[in-house]
Structures are given as structure tokens and as C-alpha cells.
Write a protein that holds these residues in place. Structure first.
Motif, PDB file in Angstrom:
ATOM      1  N   PHE A 100       0.835  -1.214   0.000  1.00 36.05           N
ATOM      2  CA  PHE A 100       0.000   0.000   0.000  1.00 36.05           C
ATOM      3  C   PHE A 100       0.867   1.261   0.000  1.00 36.05           C
ATOM      4  CE2 PHE A 100      -3.269  -3.051   1.209  1.00 36.05           C
ATOM      5  CZ  PHE A 100      -4.279  -2.660   0.342  1.00 36.05           C
ATOM      6  N   ALA A 101       2.021   1.190   0.625  1.00 39.52           N
ATOM      7  CA  ALA A 101       2.943   2.336   0.599  1.00 39.52           C
ATOM      8  C   ALA A 101       3.348   2.636  -0.838  1.00 39.52           C
ATOM      9  CB  ALA A 101       4.168   2.046   1.456  1.00 39.52           C
ATOM     10  N   THR A 107       5.890   8.064   1.032  1.00 42.11           N
ATOM     11  CA  THR A 107       7.267   8.050   1.501  1.00 42.11           C
ATOM     12  C   THR A 107       7.304   7.568   2.952  1.00 42.11           C
ATOM     13  OG1 THR A 107       6.944  10.354   2.088  1.00 42.11           O
ATOM     14  CG2 THR A 107       8.077   9.906   0.003  1.00 42.11           C
ATOM     15  N   GLY A 108       6.101   7.209   3.456  1.00 39.76           N
ATOM     16  CA  GLY A 108       5.974   6.842   4.874  1.00 39.76           C
ATOM     17  C   GLY A 108       6.790   5.614   5.239  1.00 39.76           C
ATOM     18  N   ASP A 109       6.967   5.454   6.508  1.00 37.94           N
ATOM     19  CA  ASP A 109       7.804   4.415   7.049  1.00 37.94           C
ATOM     20  C   ASP A 109       6.907   3.227   7.442  1.00 37.94           C
ATOM     21  OD1 ASP A 109       9.270   2.865   8.768  1.00 37.94           O
ATOM     22  OD2 ASP A 109      10.406   4.571   9.549  1.00 37.94           O
ATOM     23  N   VAL A 110       7.159   2.056   6.823  1.00 35.08           N
ATOM     24  CA  VAL A 110       6.329   0.873   7.079  1.00 35.08           C
ATOM     25  C   VAL A 110       6.419   0.471   8.553  1.00 35.08           C
ATOM     26  CG1 VAL A 110       6.061  -1.590   6.544  1.00 35.08           C
ATOM     27  CG2 VAL A 110       6.472   0.063   4.699  1.00 35.08           C
ATOM     28  N   ALA A 111       7.640   0.448   9.090  1.00 34.61           N
ATOM     29  CA  ALA A 111       7.818   0.037  10.488  1.00 34.61           C
ATOM     30  C   ALA A 111       7.051   0.966  11.432  1.00 34.61           C
ATOM     31  CB  ALA A 111       9.307   0.033  10.832  1.00 34.61           C
ATOM     32  N   GLU A 112       7.060   2.246  11.085  1.00 33.30           N
ATOM     33  CA  GLU A 112       6.363   3.231  11.926  1.00 33.30           C
ATOM     34  C   GLU A 112       4.836   2.986  11.894  1.00 33.30           C
ATOM     35  OE1 GLU A 112       7.376   7.700  11.782  1.00 33.30           O
ATOM     36  OE2 GLU A 112       5.538   7.498  10.639  1.00 33.30           O
ATOM     37  N   ALA A 143      -3.487   2.189   5.663  1.00 31.43           N
ATOM     38  CA  ALA A 143      -3.925   3.570   5.415  1.00 31.43           C
ATOM     39  C   ALA A 143      -2.949   4.563   6.042  1.00 31.43           C
ATOM     40  CB  ALA A 143      -5.325   3.791   5.972  1.00 31.43           C
ATOM     41  N   LEU A 144      -2.399   4.178   7.184  1.00 38.01           N
ATOM     42  CA  LEU A 144      -1.502   5.096   7.912  1.00 38.01           C
ATOM     43  C   LEU A 144      -0.169   5.312   7.221  1.00 38.01           C
ATOM     44  CD1 LEU A 144      -1.688   4.125  11.684  1.00 38.01           C
ATOM     45  CD2 LEU A 144      -2.344   6.283  10.615  1.00 38.01           C
ATOM     46  N   VAL A 145       0.288   4.309   6.467  1.00 34.53           N
ATOM     47  CA  VAL A 145       1.638   4.381   5.931  1.00 34.53           C
ATOM     48  C   VAL A 145       1.800   5.554   4.954  1.00 34.53           C
ATOM     49  CG1 VAL A 145       1.326   2.814   3.949  1.00 34.53           C
ATOM     50  CG2 VAL A 145       3.536   2.931   5.121  1.00 34.53           C
ATOM     51  N   GLY A 146       0.664   6.003   4.370  1.00 32.31           N
ATOM     52  CA  GLY A 146       0.735   7.172   3.497  1.00 32.31           C
ATOM     53  C   GLY A 146       0.770   8.486   4.261  1.00 32.31           C
TER      54      GLY A 146
END
Ligand SMILES: Nc1ncnc2c1ncn2[C@@H]1O[C@H](COP(=O)(O)OP(=O)(O)OP(=O)(O)O)[C@@H](O)[C@H]1O
Length: 239
Positions: A100-101, A107-112, A143-146
Motif C-alpha cells: 500500500f505504501a 514516503t511513509g515508514d512501514v515500520a512506523e 492507510a496510515l503508511v501514506g
């Protein structure tokens, strides 16, 4: 003061023979949690879809982060988690969120994103081996990773046990504290206590924009279910 994240004016939606929304005015303040509450079938999902831009036949205006709802520029700025989890069961948790990223060009961080919903320890597991509550959280992490400015969650706590529900609300609060705007629907009135403000719907019409404290003080009820029923009765008593 920054303008509201969402401004709905005169929103009316016909779905089949029914008026799913009838002339709804509602706002969502930035950096806060707004609860969209009301009984099943009252139009919560329809309003969320109107805000995301995926609902057909919307009359009135819906402005999201200063743009008309559904415009291409909003795609990366708005996260939407539907009621049914839209994740790949054969992929691992991390693979889902990474996919999804990439899809959103995030550019979001998957781990985060995984850590935000406490999925770090099951990141390597396939979604099909997870519990229902964990699958729900994979959807939220996707959804958050974006890093959306506005996160729209349709009944995210339905079917979860009280401990998981409380845990998710704590996580939503943390996101709001970090500046994300959240619009969260629920048909459980008790969840109103977790929200900064409330949009109450009933049969497609706006019953009130209020807060849990105001619901209690207006009705003298401690239970929010009872307060909601009193508000409905009060509305009906008005000619
Ligand atoms: N595809 C559809 N065609 C026609 N009417 C529909 C359709 N989907 C929903 N509706 C109707 O629109 C109204 C609003 O539905 P909506 O899903 O927005 O309610 P809701 O408050 O989100 O309900 P729930 O909490 O059960 O998900 C309901 O009366 C429903 O029957």
C-alpha cells in the motif's frame, strides 16, 4: 485559525429509493477526533464515502482539506479504512503495508505504521493466520503508511473485545495528538467519550453536532445511549 478539515453543506444523497442523506451540514476540525455516530443504516458510511469522493449522486458541497472531495490532489492526503478489511490474506503483514505504501507513492515508514497499531511483532506473519482484530489493524496500518492528514475509519472497533477497543482508541488519540485529523464512525454511542466532537445522524438527517459532555448535560442522562434516545425524542417533539 486553520479552516476545518472537512466542511459539508447541504449534503444530500439518494441511494435507490431512499434518501440516504438529507441536507446534512457537518464539519470536522483539524487535529481532532470527530465521531460520526448513529444507528445502523442512518447514513454514516454514505457520508464517509461522500467525503472520500467515492459516493455517487452527491448533491451539496463537500470540501476536504480545502479541495472539493474526491479530487486527485487529495488521494495521498486522505486515508480511508472501510468496514471490511481490504488486505491480501496470502501476504504477510509487512508485505501488505509495503504494497500500500508503494501504491500510494507514500514516503511513509512501514515500520512506523506497523508500530502505530502494535503489529511489529506479527509483521512477518501472513494475514490469514491473524485474529480479526489484528486484520483490522493491518487495514489501518495500510492507510496510515501514506501519512494521511485526514484518516477516515468506518466502524473500526466493531466486533472487537473491550480491551482491544480501548487500545485502538488510545492509538487514535496519539495520532490526533500528532496532528492527524480523524473521522471515526460507530453505532456504539459509548464510543462518543473518546471523541472531541460528534456528528449524530438519524435516518439520513443530522440530529446534532455536539460533544459527549453536552449530550449528557442537555439530557441529564449519564448513559450516552439514553442521551441519544432523549435527543431523538426531543427532535420528534419539535413541530
Ligand atoms: N447500494 C445501495 N443501494 C441502495 N441503498 C443503499 C445502498 N447501500 C446503502 N443503502 C441505504 O442507504 C442508507 C444508508 O446506508 P449507510 O451504509 O450509509 O448506513 P450506515 O449508517 O453506515 O449503516 P451501518 O452502520 O449498518 O453500516 C440505508 O438506508 C441503506 O439501506
Amino acid at each position: 485559525m486553520e479552516p476545518d478539515a472537512v466542511v459539508c453543506r447541504g449534503v444530500t444523497v439518494q441511494r435507490g429509493r431512499r434518501l440516504a442523506l438529507n441536507d446534512v451540514d457537518a464539519d470536522v476540525a483539524r487535529g481532532s477526533i470527530t465521531g460520526l455516530l448513529g444507528p445502523s443504516g442512518c447514513g454514516k458510511s454514505t457520508l464517509m464515502r461522500a467525503v472520500v469522493g467515492s459516493q455517487k449522486n452527491v448533491r451539496g458541497t463537500v470540501t476536504v482539506l480545502g479541495e472539493p472531495a474526491g479530487t486527485a490532489a487529495l488521494r495521498s492526503r486522505v486515508g480511508y479504512v472501510t468496514q471490511s478489511a481490504s488486505v491480501y490474506r496470502d501476504l504477510t503483514v509487512r508485505e501488505n503495508v509495503t504494497y500500500f505504501a508503494r501504491l500510494t507513492g507514500a514516503t511513509g515508514d512501514v515500520a512506523e505504521a506497523l508500530a502505530a497499531v502494535d503489529l511489529g511483532e506479527v509483521a512477518h506473519q501472513r494475514v490469514k493466520d491473524l485474529s480479526g482484530g489484528q486484520v483490522r489493524r493491518v487495514s489501518i496500518a495500510s492507510a496510515l503508511v501514506g501519512r494521511p492528514e485526514l484518516l477516515i475509519l468506518d466502524e473500526p472497533t466493531v466486533g472487537l473485545d473491550p480491551v482491544l477497543r480501548a487500545d485502538l482508541w488510545r492509538r487514535f488519540r496519539r495520532l490526533a495528538d500528532d496532528g492527524t485529523t480523524l473521522l471515526v464512525s460507530s453505532h456504539v454511542l459509548d464510543e462518543a467519550d473518546h471523541c472531541d466532537s460528534l456528528i449524530l445522524l438519524r435516518e439520513g438527517t443530522l440530529l446534532a453536532t455536539t460533544t459527549a459532555a453536552e449530550m449528557r448535560s442537555r439530557t441529564g442522562q449519564t448513559s450516552l445511549d439514553a442521551a441519544f434516545l432523549d435527543l431523538i425524542t426531543g427532535t420528534e417533539a419539535t413541530p
